[in-house]
Design an enzyme around this catalytic site. Structure first.
Site, PDB file in Angstrom:
ATOM      1  N   LYS A  68       8.924  12.205  17.137  1.00  0.00           N
ATOM      2  CA  LYS A  68       9.485  12.882  16.158  1.00  0.00           C
ATOM      3  C   LYS A  68      10.908  12.270  15.471  1.00  0.00           C
ATOM      4  O   LYS A  68      11.104  12.226  14.433  1.00  0.00           O
ATOM      5  CB  LYS A  68       9.725  14.213  16.497  1.00  0.00           C
ATOM      6  CG  LYS A  68       8.540  15.215  16.367  1.00  0.00           C
ATOM      7  CD  LYS A  68       8.989  16.833  16.525  1.00  0.00           C
ATOM      8  CE  LYS A  68       7.599  17.659  16.476  1.00  0.00           C
ATOM      9  NZ  LYS A  68       8.163  18.799  16.821  1.00  0.00           N
ATOM     10  N   LYS A 117       0.880  19.386  11.227  1.00  0.00           N
ATOM     11  CA  LYS A 117       1.198  20.174  10.013  1.00  0.00           C
ATOM     12  C   LYS A 117       1.965  19.065   9.039  1.00  0.00           C
ATOM     13  O   LYS A 117       3.181  18.873   9.084  1.00  0.00           O
ATOM     14  CB  LYS A 117       2.455  21.141   9.985  1.00  0.00           C
ATOM     15  CG  LYS A 117       1.878  22.055  11.198  1.00  0.00           C
ATOM     16  CD  LYS A 117       2.914  23.055  11.762  1.00  0.00           C
ATOM     17  CE  LYS A 117       2.297  23.862  12.702  1.00  0.00           C
ATOM     18  NZ  LYS A 117       3.336  24.545  13.713  1.00  0.00           N
ATOM     19  N   LYS A 169      -3.667  13.283  16.081  1.00  0.00           N
ATOM     20  CA  LYS A 169      -4.039  14.505  16.278  1.00  0.00           C
ATOM     21  C   LYS A 169      -3.792  15.233  15.101  1.00  0.00           C
ATOM     22  O   LYS A 169      -2.618  14.865  14.324  1.00  0.00           O
ATOM     23  CB  LYS A 169      -2.878  15.428  17.486  1.00  0.00           C
ATOM     24  CG  LYS A 169      -1.854  15.441  16.975  1.00  0.00           C
ATOM     25  CD  LYS A 169      -1.348  16.360  17.924  1.00  0.00           C
ATOM     26  CE  LYS A 169       0.265  16.551  17.585  1.00  0.00           C
ATOM     27  NZ  LYS A 169       1.312  17.404  18.331  1.00  0.00           N
TER      28      LYS A 169
HETATM   29  P1  TYM Z   1       3.089  23.945  18.203  1.00  0.00           P
HETATM   30  O1  TYM Z   1       3.832  24.952  17.291  1.00  0.00           O
HETATM   31  O2  TYM Z   1       3.692  22.571  17.582  1.00  0.00           O
HETATM   32  O3  TYM Z   1       1.658  24.209  18.270  1.00  0.00           O
HETATM   33  C1  TYM Z   1       1.272  25.426  18.863  1.00  0.00           C
HETATM   34  C2  TYM Z   1       0.109  25.253  19.606  1.00  0.00           C
HETATM   35  O4  TYM Z   1      -0.736  24.674  18.934  1.00  0.00           O
HETATM   36  C3  TYM Z   1      -1.460  23.636  19.875  1.00  0.00           C
HETATM   37  N1  TYM Z   1      -1.872  22.403  18.959  1.00  0.00           N
HETATM   38  C4  TYM Z   1      -2.894  21.755  19.147  1.00  0.00           C
HETATM   39  N2  TYM Z   1      -4.026  22.080  19.751  1.00  0.00           N
HETATM   40  C5  TYM Z   1      -5.244  21.389  19.293  1.00  0.00           C
HETATM   41  N3  TYM Z   1      -5.075  20.283  18.645  1.00  0.00           N
HETATM   42  C6  TYM Z   1      -4.133  20.213  17.810  1.00  0.00           C
HETATM   43  N4  TYM Z   1      -4.358  19.042  16.855  1.00  0.00           N
HETATM   44  C7  TYM Z   1      -2.977  20.800  18.124  1.00  0.00           C
HETATM   45  N5  TYM Z   1      -1.864  21.021  17.366  1.00  0.00           N
HETATM   46  C8  TYM Z   1      -1.064  21.885  18.072  1.00  0.00           C
HETATM   47  C9  TYM Z   1      -0.288  23.038  20.646  1.00  0.00           C
HETATM   48  O5  TYM Z   1      -0.584  22.690  21.858  1.00  0.00           O
HETATM   49  C10 TYM Z   1       0.486  24.682  20.998  1.00  0.00           C
HETATM   50  O6  TYM Z   1      -0.161  25.199  22.080  1.00  0.00           O
HETATM   51  N6  TYM Z   1       6.583  23.384  21.829  1.00  0.00           N
HETATM   52  C11 TYM Z   1       5.480  24.103  21.265  1.00  0.00           C
HETATM   53  C12 TYM Z   1       6.006  25.573  21.018  1.00  0.00           C
HETATM   54  C13 TYM Z   1       6.595  26.230  22.321  1.00  0.00           C
HETATM   55  C14 TYM Z   1       5.877  26.546  23.534  1.00  0.00           C
HETATM   56  C15 TYM Z   1       6.883  27.408  24.462  1.00  0.00           C
HETATM   57  C16 TYM Z   1       4.663  26.461  23.951  1.00  0.00           C
HETATM   58  C17 TYM Z   1       7.970  26.618  22.480  1.00  0.00           C
HETATM   59  N7  TYM Z   1       8.071  27.379  23.723  1.00  0.00           N
HETATM   60  C18 TYM Z   1       6.311  27.860  25.450  1.00  0.00           C
HETATM   61  C19 TYM Z   1       4.224  27.181  25.278  1.00  0.00           C
HETATM   62  C20 TYM Z   1       5.089  27.746  25.913  1.00  0.00           C
HETATM   63  C21 TYM Z   1       5.087  23.678  20.076  1.00  0.00           C
HETATM   64  O7  TYM Z   1       6.056  22.975  19.199  1.00  0.00           O
HETATM   65  O8  TYM Z   1       3.963  24.104  19.778  1.00  0.00           O
END
Ligand code: TYM
Length: 327
Positions: free
Chosen positions: A111, A197, A194
């Site tokens: 990022k 967004k 991957k």
């Molecule tokens: P975020 O908001 O980017 O994504 C949310 C969830 O979606 C999954 N994900 C994917 N899975 C499969 N293929 C993809 N292309 C893909 N893109 C996203 C992510 O693995 C995630 O499970 N840092 C985290 C948010 C967070 C969090 C937490 C998660 C903050 N605190 C505590 C677990 C526990 C994030 O940015 O997810």
């Protein structure tokens, strides 16, 4: 009962990677676990946000989670900034993780070096400390996430173990739970990256609220390869394997088994589109109903925040006491 915690950022639109990699699993786990799910708006602030858009996205994401099946009666569903223990514990986490460990996080490296990034916030760097706080505040046993979050869960375990060994037993050590299919949904146009967004026109990303005709078109135009053999082989055939993984996540049949059913790419694309559309249709319908009453969503989220705070306050008090802060 085993406690499950997971979070999702209210930045941009939800895509089928989020849905198949994480949310479908959250939904299933509600029956057998004590589940806590969080819209992590503080995490979204690591990149610059338009305040009105952030507010709207936060409500819409909570509605989408409910549309997918997260039930605020059975699970605790809340917004991170409404539970003040998150940033409070995050400071203790920041003081328990090293600069070197944070520098090795691939999400930060990705990022902070994007062409479109002209301002790299300190929050983007310390983000894993806040994520560790999110998880540890609920004495979490299991964290259901997609594959891209693996490193963040590992650093959470390292922080918890270090804290426990320095200050005595304080935190439960959590484990990640990554689904067998859908853990890494790739971009339909660039199957080597991957699905994410991305901004503007995104022919490779399928959004959960997207017009279903467009969804079909995106799958029909998905990039494959030229050797015309349907085989599950992520290295050699990333595009075809991605379609098989998506179809597998929607149907529950293993991708290798699905591969044997197809001789040509056309029908595989068509069936994958159809399977995804079947998953999206009821979610879209339910979302429309929920979106009509944002005040009710806000009420439910407040109730969720109160339930979350009741758990988080005890854990934070334990951590403060153990580290030597006055109660
Ligand atoms: P975020 O908001 O980017 O994504 C949310 C969830 O979606 C999954 N994900 C994917 N899975 C499969 N293929 C993809 N292309 C893909 N893109 C996203 C992510 O693995 C995630 O499970 N840092 C985290 C948010 C967070 C969090 C937490 C998660 C903050 N605190 C505590 C677990 C526990 C994030 O940015 O997810």
């Amino acid at each position: 009962m085993t406690r499950v915690f997971s979070g999702i950022q209210p930045s941009g639109e939800l895509h089928i990677g989020n849905l198949l990699g994480a949310l479908v699993n959250w939904n299933k786990m509600q029956d057998d676990y004590d589940a806590v799910f969080c819209v992590v708006d503080l995490h979204a602030l690591t990149l610059r946000q338009d305040p009105e858009v952030l507010r709207k996205n936060t409500i819409a994401l909570a509605q989408l989670l409910m549309a997918v099946g997260i039930d605020p009666e059975r699970s605790v569903l809340f917004v991170q900034s409404q539970v003040p223990q998150h940033p409070q514990l995050a400071w203790l986490m920041e003081c328990t993780v090293s600069y070197g460990e944070l520098s090795r996080m691939t999400a930060f490296k990705d990022k902070s070096t994007r062409d479109s990034t002209d301002f790299v916030s300190a929050g983007l760097f310390t983000y894993p400390a806040l994520q560790a706080a999110d998880i540890l505040l609920y004495d979490t046993d299991v964290v259901p996430v997609g594959d891209d979050q693996r490193q963040h869960i590992e650093i959470t375990r390292d922080i918890a173990e270090r804290f426990n060994s320095r200050y005595g037993e304080t935190f439960v050590i959590p484990e990640h739970r990554i689904p067998p299919a859908g853990a890494r949904v790739m971009d339909l146009q660039h199957p080597d990256r991957k699905m994410s967004k991305s901004e503007g026109e995104s022919p490779g990303t399928v959004f959960v609220l997207e017009d279903l005709k467009k969804v079909e078109k995106k799958f029909k135009r998905a990039v494959t390869d030229s050797d015309m053999e349907v085989r599950y082989d992520i290295e050699a055939k990333p595009g075809v394997s991605n379609l098989l993984s998506i179809l597998s996540a929607c149907t529950g049949t293993a991708p290798e088994e699905l591969a044997a059913e197809y001789e040509q790419y056309g029908p595989l694309k068509g069936d994958t589109a159809e399977a995804v559309i079947e998953v999206l249709k009821p979610i879209q319908a339910r979302f429309e109903e929920l979106a009509a009453d944002p005040a009710e969503t806000e009420r439910l989220l407040k109730v969720g925040a109160d339930k979350a705070e009741a758990i988080a306050a005890d854990v934070l008090a334990r951590a403060k006491r153990n580290v030597g802060l006055l109660g």
